[in-house]
Scaffold this motif. Structure first.
Motif, PDB file in Angstrom:
ATOM      1  N   GLY A  76      -3.286  93.690  90.976  1.00  0.00           N
ATOM      2  CA  GLY A  76      -3.949  94.968  90.792  1.00  0.00           C
ATOM      3  C   GLY A  76      -4.879  95.273  91.949  1.00  0.00           C
ATOM      4  O   GLY A  76      -4.666  94.824  93.078  1.00  0.00           O
ATOM      5  N   GLY A  77      -5.925  96.001  91.670  1.00  0.00           N
ATOM      6  CA  GLY A  77      -6.857  96.448  92.702  1.00  0.00           C
ATOM      7  C   GLY A  77      -7.736  95.353  93.275  1.00  0.00           C
ATOM      8  O   GLY A  77      -8.272  95.497  94.372  1.00  0.00           O
ATOM      9  N   TRP A  78      -7.904  94.268  92.550  1.00  0.00           N
ATOM     10  CA  TRP A  78      -8.759  93.168  92.987  1.00  0.00           C
ATOM     11  C   TRP A  78      -7.900  91.944  93.245  1.00  0.00           C
ATOM     12  O   TRP A  78      -6.948  91.681  92.519  1.00  0.00           O
ATOM     13  CB  TRP A  78      -9.824  92.868  91.938  1.00  0.00           C
ATOM     14  N   ASP A  79      -8.251  91.182  94.264  1.00  0.00           N
ATOM     15  CA  ASP A  79      -7.476  89.991  94.632  1.00  0.00           C
ATOM     16  C   ASP A  79      -7.989  88.719  93.956  1.00  0.00           C
ATOM     17  O   ASP A  79      -7.218  87.821  93.658  1.00  0.00           O
ATOM     18  CB  ASP A  79      -7.513  89.800  96.154  1.00  0.00           C
ATOM     19  N   LEU A  80      -9.308  88.644  93.747  1.00  0.00           N
ATOM     20  CA  LEU A  80      -9.925  87.460  93.149  1.00  0.00           C
ATOM     21  C   LEU A  80     -10.918  87.887  92.081  1.00  0.00           C
ATOM     22  O   LEU A  80     -11.532  88.957  92.179  1.00  0.00           O
ATOM     23  CB  LEU A  80     -10.691  86.655  94.208  1.00  0.00           C
ATOM     24  N   ILE A  81     -11.093  87.027  91.097  1.00  0.00           N
ATOM     25  CA  ILE A  81     -12.153  87.209  90.106  1.00  0.00           C
ATOM     26  C   ILE A  81     -12.946  85.913  90.079  1.00  0.00           C
ATOM     27  O   ILE A  81     -12.376  84.829  89.920  1.00  0.00           O
ATOM     28  CB  ILE A  81     -11.600  87.525  88.709  1.00  0.00           C
ATOM     29  N   ALA A  82     -14.247  86.030  90.266  1.00  0.00           N
ATOM     30  CA  ALA A  82     -15.126  84.858  90.263  1.00  0.00           C
ATOM     31  C   ALA A  82     -16.098  84.957  89.103  1.00  0.00           C
ATOM     32  O   ALA A  82     -16.658  86.014  88.844  1.00  0.00           O
ATOM     33  CB  ALA A  82     -15.896  84.773  91.573  1.00  0.00           C
ATOM     34  N   GLU A  83     -16.274  83.841  88.405  1.00  0.00           N
ATOM     35  CA  GLU A  83     -17.353  83.751  87.423  1.00  0.00           C
ATOM     36  C   GLU A  83     -18.489  83.047  88.127  1.00  0.00           C
ATOM     37  O   GLU A  83     -18.322  81.970  88.690  1.00  0.00           O
ATOM     38  CB  GLU A  83     -16.934  82.963  86.184  1.00  0.00           C
ATOM     39  N   ILE A  84     -19.646  83.688  88.126  1.00  0.00           N
ATOM     40  CA  ILE A  84     -20.778  83.117  88.840  1.00  0.00           C
ATOM     41  C   ILE A  84     -21.970  82.944  87.898  1.00  0.00           C
ATOM     42  O   ILE A  84     -22.088  83.628  86.886  1.00  0.00           O
ATOM     43  CB  ILE A  84     -21.156  83.957  90.082  1.00  0.00           C
ATOM     44  N   ARG A  85     -22.812  81.995  88.246  1.00  0.00           N
ATOM     45  CA  ARG A  85     -23.999  81.690  87.444  1.00  0.00           C
ATOM     46  C   ARG A  85     -25.174  81.496  88.397  1.00  0.00           C
ATOM     47  O   ARG A  85     -25.048  80.821  89.412  1.00  0.00           O
ATOM     48  CB  ARG A  85     -23.760  80.414  86.647  1.00  0.00           C
ATOM     49  N   ALA A  86     -26.289  82.113  88.050  1.00  0.00           N
ATOM     50  CA  ALA A  86     -27.501  81.992  88.868  1.00  0.00           C
ATOM     51  C   ALA A  86     -28.693  81.792  87.942  1.00  0.00           C
ATOM     52  O   ALA A  86     -28.692  82.251  86.801  1.00  0.00           O
ATOM     53  CB  ALA A  86     -27.686  83.247  89.720  1.00  0.00           C
ATOM     54  N   ASP A  87     -29.727  81.122  88.457  1.00  0.00           N
ATOM     55  CA  ASP A  87     -30.883  80.818  87.613  1.00  0.00           C
ATOM     56  C   ASP A  87     -31.967  81.894  87.651  1.00  0.00           C
ATOM     57  O   ASP A  87     -32.920  81.835  86.888  1.00  0.00           O
ATOM     58  CB  ASP A  87     -31.465  79.449  87.963  1.00  0.00           C
ATOM     59  N   SER A  88     -31.820  82.882  88.521  1.00  0.00           N
ATOM     60  CA  SER A  88     -32.787  83.980  88.573  1.00  0.00           C
ATOM     61  C   SER A  88     -32.103  85.200  89.176  1.00  0.00           C
ATOM     62  O   SER A  88     -31.055  85.088  89.824  1.00  0.00           O
ATOM     63  CB  SER A  88     -34.006  83.596  89.428  1.00  0.00           C
ATOM     64  N   LEU A  89     -32.715  86.356  88.988  1.00  0.00           N
ATOM     65  CA  LEU A  89     -32.139  87.565  89.580  1.00  0.00           C
ATOM     66  C   LEU A  89     -32.201  87.523  91.096  1.00  0.00           C
ATOM     67  O   LEU A  89     -31.277  87.991  91.768  1.00  0.00           O
ATOM     68  CB  LEU A  89     -32.850  88.817  89.051  1.00  0.00           C
ATOM     69  N   SER A  90     -33.242  86.921  91.659  1.00  0.00           N
ATOM     70  CA  SER A  90     -33.313  86.839  93.116  1.00  0.00           C
ATOM     71  C   SER A  90     -32.221  85.909  93.650  1.00  0.00           C
ATOM     72  O   SER A  90     -31.599  86.198  94.672  1.00  0.00           O
ATOM     73  CB  SER A  90     -34.697  86.394  93.591  1.00  0.00           C
ATOM     74  N   HIS A  91     -31.958  84.792  92.945  1.00  0.00           N
ATOM     75  CA  HIS A  91     -30.859  83.898  93.334  1.00  0.00           C
ATOM     76  C   HIS A  91     -29.529  84.632  93.200  1.00  0.00           C
ATOM     77  O   HIS A  91     -28.641  84.505  94.049  1.00  0.00           O
ATOM     78  CB  HIS A  91     -30.878  82.630  92.470  1.00  0.00           C
ATOM     79  N   PHE A  92     -29.387  85.400  92.139  1.00  0.00           N
ATOM     80  CA  PHE A  92     -28.173  86.188  91.906  1.00  0.00           C
ATOM     81  C   PHE A  92     -27.963  87.184  93.054  1.00  0.00           C
ATOM     82  O   PHE A  92     -26.862  87.299  93.593  1.00  0.00           O
ATOM     83  CB  PHE A  92     -28.312  86.924  90.565  1.00  0.00           C
ATOM     84  N   ASP A  93     -29.021  87.853  93.455  1.00  0.00           N
ATOM     85  CA  ASP A  93     -28.953  88.815  94.558  1.00  0.00           C
ATOM     86  C   ASP A  93     -28.553  88.126  95.864  1.00  0.00           C
ATOM     87  O   ASP A  93     -27.694  88.616  96.603  1.00  0.00           O
ATOM     88  CB  ASP A  93     -30.312  89.510  94.711  1.00  0.00           C
ATOM     89  N   GLU A  94     -29.149  86.971  96.146  1.00  0.00           N
ATOM     90  CA  GLU A  94     -28.797  86.199  97.350  1.00  0.00           C
ATOM     91  C   GLU A  94     -27.327  85.787  97.332  1.00  0.00           C
ATOM     92  O   GLU A  94     -26.638  85.864  98.349  1.00  0.00           O
ATOM     93  CB  GLU A  94     -29.659  84.933  97.446  1.00  0.00           C
ATOM     94  N   LEU A  95     -26.869  85.354  96.167  1.00  0.00           N
ATOM     95  CA  LEU A  95     -25.489  84.916  96.022  1.00  0.00           C
ATOM     96  C   LEU A  95     -24.517  86.071  96.277  1.00  0.00           C
ATOM     97  O   LEU A  95     -23.526  85.914  96.993  1.00  0.00           O
ATOM     98  CB  LEU A  95     -25.257  84.336  94.632  1.00  0.00           C
ATOM     99  N   LEU A  96     -24.795  87.230  95.711  1.00  0.00           N
ATOM    100  CA  LEU A  96     -23.933  88.399  95.944  1.00  0.00           C
ATOM    101  C   LEU A  96     -23.868  88.726  97.429  1.00  0.00           C
ATOM    102  O   LEU A  96     -22.789  88.992  97.972  1.00  0.00           O
ATOM    103  CB  LEU A  96     -24.428  89.611  95.162  1.00  0.00           C
TER     104      LEU A  96
END
Length: 150
Positions: free
Chosen positions: A107-127
């Motif tokens: 379909g429109g996306w090639d990969l799907i990743a499940e991600i986990r972060a311990d804070s929103l700032s960590h989540f933002d860095e990861l993205l």
């Protein structure tokens, strides 16, 4: 490359039921599985040994309650990859500890990743880190807010 055992392995209804029970409770005793399947303990043991040796079952794991890791953020990230760089992107993403599962898709996306972060700032860095990987063209991320069971 598939082993000779893997090539010969044919799942029957009993195998599928056994795997289904183990998905629900990977620590279920053989006697409980035998009762649930209506077969002997020895039959369950033989089937389990065969599924393990053939590589159909790779191991046993646990599932934790959704709120076990409070303070943890979970998300699904859909990723579009440039041209033929999927293998390169997968290699880079496998090196990120916050990526707990990675799947190819169509379909429109090639990969799907499940991600986990311990804070929103960590989540933002990861993205940001994922979006900077050579070959990542586009992405869309959704936070998982709560799980529902049916």
């Amino acid at each position: 490359m598939a082993t000779q055992d893997q090539a010969k392995l044919v799942f029957d209804e009993l195998d599928r039921k056994l795997i289904s029970f183990l998905r629900a409770d990977g620590r279920a005793p053989l006697s409980k599985l035998a009762d649930a399947l209506g077969v002997s303990r020895g039959t369950v043991q033989n089937r389990l040994d065969r599924l393990l040796s053939a590589g159909a079952i790779l191991g046993f794991t646990i599932r934790v309650r959704e709120d076990y890791e409070s303070g943890s953020f979970r998300a699904i990230m859909m990723i579009e990859v440039v041209g033929k760089s999927t293998s390169q992107v997968i290699r880079k993403m496998r090196g990120l500890p916050a990526v707990v599962a990675l799947h190819t898709t169509n379909g429109g996306w090639d990969l799907i990743a499940e991600i986990r972060a311990d804070s929103l700032s960590h989540f933002d860095e990861l993205l940001r880190e994922i979006r900077m990987i050579d070959g990542v063209l586009n992405s869309e991320t959704s936070l998982m807010l709560s799980s529902v069971s049916g």
